[in-house]
Write a protein that holds these residues in place. Structure first.
Motif, PDB file in Angstrom:
ATOM      1  N   ASP A   6       3.256   0.347  -4.322  1.00 41.35           N
ATOM      2  CA  ASP A   6       3.872  -0.991  -4.314  1.00 41.35           C
ATOM      3  C   ASP A   6       2.868  -1.961  -3.683  1.00 41.35           C
ATOM      4  O   ASP A   6       2.787  -2.079  -2.459  1.00 41.35           O
ATOM      5  N   PHE A   7       2.132  -2.661  -4.530  1.00 39.06           N
ATOM      6  CA  PHE A   7       1.065  -3.525  -4.027  1.00 39.06           C
ATOM      7  C   PHE A   7       1.591  -4.838  -3.435  1.00 39.06           C
ATOM      8  O   PHE A   7       0.849  -5.523  -2.723  1.00 39.06           O
ATOM      9  N   ILE A   8       2.841  -5.160  -3.700  1.00 38.94           N
ATOM     10  CA  ILE A   8       3.437  -6.329  -3.038  1.00 38.94           C
ATOM     11  C   ILE A   8       3.575  -6.034  -1.548  1.00 38.94           C
ATOM     12  O   ILE A   8       3.248  -6.859  -0.680  1.00 38.94           O
ATOM     13  N   LYS A   9       4.039  -4.818  -1.252  1.00 37.15           N
ATOM     14  CA  LYS A   9       4.130  -4.393   0.153  1.00 37.15           C
ATOM     15  C   LYS A   9       2.734  -4.301   0.773  1.00 37.15           C
ATOM     16  O   LYS A   9       2.519  -4.736   1.910  1.00 37.15           O
ATOM     17  N   ILE A  10       1.799  -3.727   0.013  1.00 34.36           N
ATOM     18  CA  ILE A  10       0.436  -3.549   0.530  1.00 34.36           C
ATOM     19  C   ILE A  10      -0.177  -4.890   0.910  1.00 34.36           C
ATOM     20  O   ILE A  10      -0.772  -5.038   1.994  1.00 34.36           O
ATOM     21  N   GLU A  11      -0.040  -5.878   0.058  1.00 30.52           N
ATOM     22  CA  GLU A  11      -0.621  -7.200   0.348  1.00 30.52           C
ATOM     23  C   GLU A  11      -0.008  -7.806   1.612  1.00 30.52           C
ATOM     24  O   GLU A  11      -0.716  -8.414   2.419  1.00 30.52           O
ATOM     25  N   ASN A  12       1.284  -7.617   1.770  1.00 29.12           N
ATOM     26  CA  ASN A  12       1.960  -8.134   2.962  1.00 29.12           C
ATOM     27  C   ASN A  12       1.462  -7.408   4.211  1.00 29.12           C
ATOM     28  O   ASN A  12       1.162  -8.035   5.244  1.00 29.12           O
ATOM     29  N   TRP A  13       1.324  -6.094   4.124  1.00 28.13           N
ATOM     30  CA  TRP A  13       0.862  -5.300   5.274  1.00 28.13           C
ATOM     31  C   TRP A  13      -0.593  -5.613   5.626  1.00 28.13           C
ATOM     32  O   TRP A  13      -0.943  -5.704   6.807  1.00 28.13           O
ATOM     33  N   LEU A  14      -1.422  -5.776   4.607  1.00 23.36           N
ATOM     34  CA  LEU A  14      -2.829  -6.112   4.877  1.00 23.36           C
ATOM     35  C   LEU A  14      -2.944  -7.451   5.587  1.00 23.36           C
ATOM     36  O   LEU A  14      -3.807  -7.648   6.451  1.00 23.36           O
ATOM     37  N   SER A  15      -2.056  -8.365   5.228  1.00 24.20           N
ATOM     38  CA  SER A  15      -2.042  -9.674   5.878  1.00 24.20           C
ATOM     39  C   SER A  15      -1.618  -9.543   7.348  1.00 24.20           C
ATOM     40  O   SER A  15      -2.235 -10.135   8.239  1.00 24.20           O
ATOM     41  N   ILE A  16      -0.592  -8.733   7.611  1.00 27.19           N
ATOM     42  CA  ILE A  16      -0.114  -8.518   8.985  1.00 27.19           C
ATOM     43  C   ILE A  16      -1.209  -7.880   9.844  1.00 27.19           C
ATOM     44  O   ILE A  16      -1.396  -8.238  11.010  1.00 27.19           O
ATOM     45  N   LEU A  17      -1.959  -6.953   9.252  1.00 28.45           N
ATOM     46  CA  LEU A  17      -2.999  -6.215   9.979  1.00 28.45           C
ATOM     47  C   LEU A  17      -4.362  -6.907   9.931  1.00 28.45           C
ATOM     48  O   LEU A  17      -5.363  -6.330  10.372  1.00 28.45           O
ATOM     49  N   LYS A  18      -4.390  -8.125   9.401  1.00 30.99           N
ATOM     50  CA  LYS A  18      -5.628  -8.928   9.331  1.00 30.99           C
ATOM     51  C   LYS A  18      -6.728  -8.238   8.517  1.00 30.99           C
ATOM     52  O   LYS A  18      -7.916  -8.414   8.771  1.00 30.99           O
TER      53      LYS A  18
END
Length: 275
Positions: free
Chosen positions: A163-175
């Protein structure tokens, strides 16, 4: 050396991803240089497969001695493909993937929330942890190429389950968006990946592929393996290993973790002092 590096990347791409690349003619000396670079980067198995694959598909001129060396390695089972796949398994203890405590807290919250949500995706958590491991290996002074290849293979095989929508959100949170963009550029520029295969990749006007250099070790690093117990106390005090600064090449891509790794290394060096 340039032709050696070009052929090295082409053969690596062919051996790992079955890319069709025309191999440039080289002397036996340069072929041996190429095999040496493959060994110190821990990708000699992929290079072997790349040579076999390229020879079948093209008229690549490979010296007979090099062919014999490759055949001997295969016959003696010295060249094996070692899979490094794994899946995330929930654990009770907190996870420490970063040197930065803030990022570790964010990561643990992400995993906790995902494990307890209705549409939990183990494949997506696995991809996130593999992404973090890949970034850590890039920032370390270790040879990185094999990790990049294995990451690309995982992405191609399991990309449709993530689920790359989740991945993009997580990558943003983790900088992590900027440094993951760099990893995506490595795959696109050197290993013939399409941007569509890497949904987290964001193209920007600042991306200039020719300036993105693949991190390839060309000289083997020699580690001092002298037994510390045989050294005199004064030598132990003054010969404190200097913290590696190699990660600062990527400072602009991931400043928060780069600084944390550097200061962690300093603390480790100081802790080696015997009082």
């Amino acid at each position: 050396m340039q032709v050696v590096i070009r052929n090295f990347i082409k053969l690596l791409s062919a051996g790992a991803f079955h890319s069709n690349n025309e191999i440039e003619e080289m002397s036996e000396y340069k072929w041996n240089q190429l095999l040496y670079i493959a060994k110190i980067n821990n990708v000699d198995d992929f290079i072997t497969f790349g040579i076999i694959y390229s020879e079948k598909l093209s008229n690549a001129v490979i010296p007979s001695n090099i062919k014999e060396k490759i055949n001997n390695e295969i016959y003696n089972n010295e060249t094996t493909y070692a899979s490094q796949e794994y899946q995330y398994k929930p654990i009770n203890n907190s996870i420490k993937k970063f040197s930065n405590s803030y990022l570790n807290k964010k990561l643990n919250k992400i995993i906790f929330d995902e494990v307890h949500c209705i549409d939990t995706s183990v494949d997506t958590i696995t991809f996130l942890t593999k992404s973090i491991d890949n970034v850590n290996n890039l920032l370390s002074s270790k040879s990185y190429l094999r990790d990049l290849i294995m990451f690309g293979l995982y992405l191609r095989e399991y990309g449709n389950k993530i689920d790359f929508i989740k991945i993009e959100n997580w990558l943003s949170i983790l900088k992590m968006k900027k440094i993951m963009n760099l990893i995506a550029l490595y795959l696109i520029t050197y290993f013939n990946f399409d941007a569509e295969e890497i949904p987290f990749y964001t193209k920007s006007g600042k991306d200039k592929s020719p300036r993105i250099k693949l991190p390839i070790e060309t000289i083997q690093k020699i580690k001092d393996e002298t037994d510390d117990s045989t050294k005199e106390p004064n030598i132990l005090i003054y010969n404190i290993p200097k913290p590696s600064t190699s990660m600062f090449k990527y400072f602009s891509y991931y400043p928060i973790e780069t600084l944390s790794i550097y200061f962690t290394n300093i603390f480790k060096s100081l802790s080696n002092i015997e009082e």
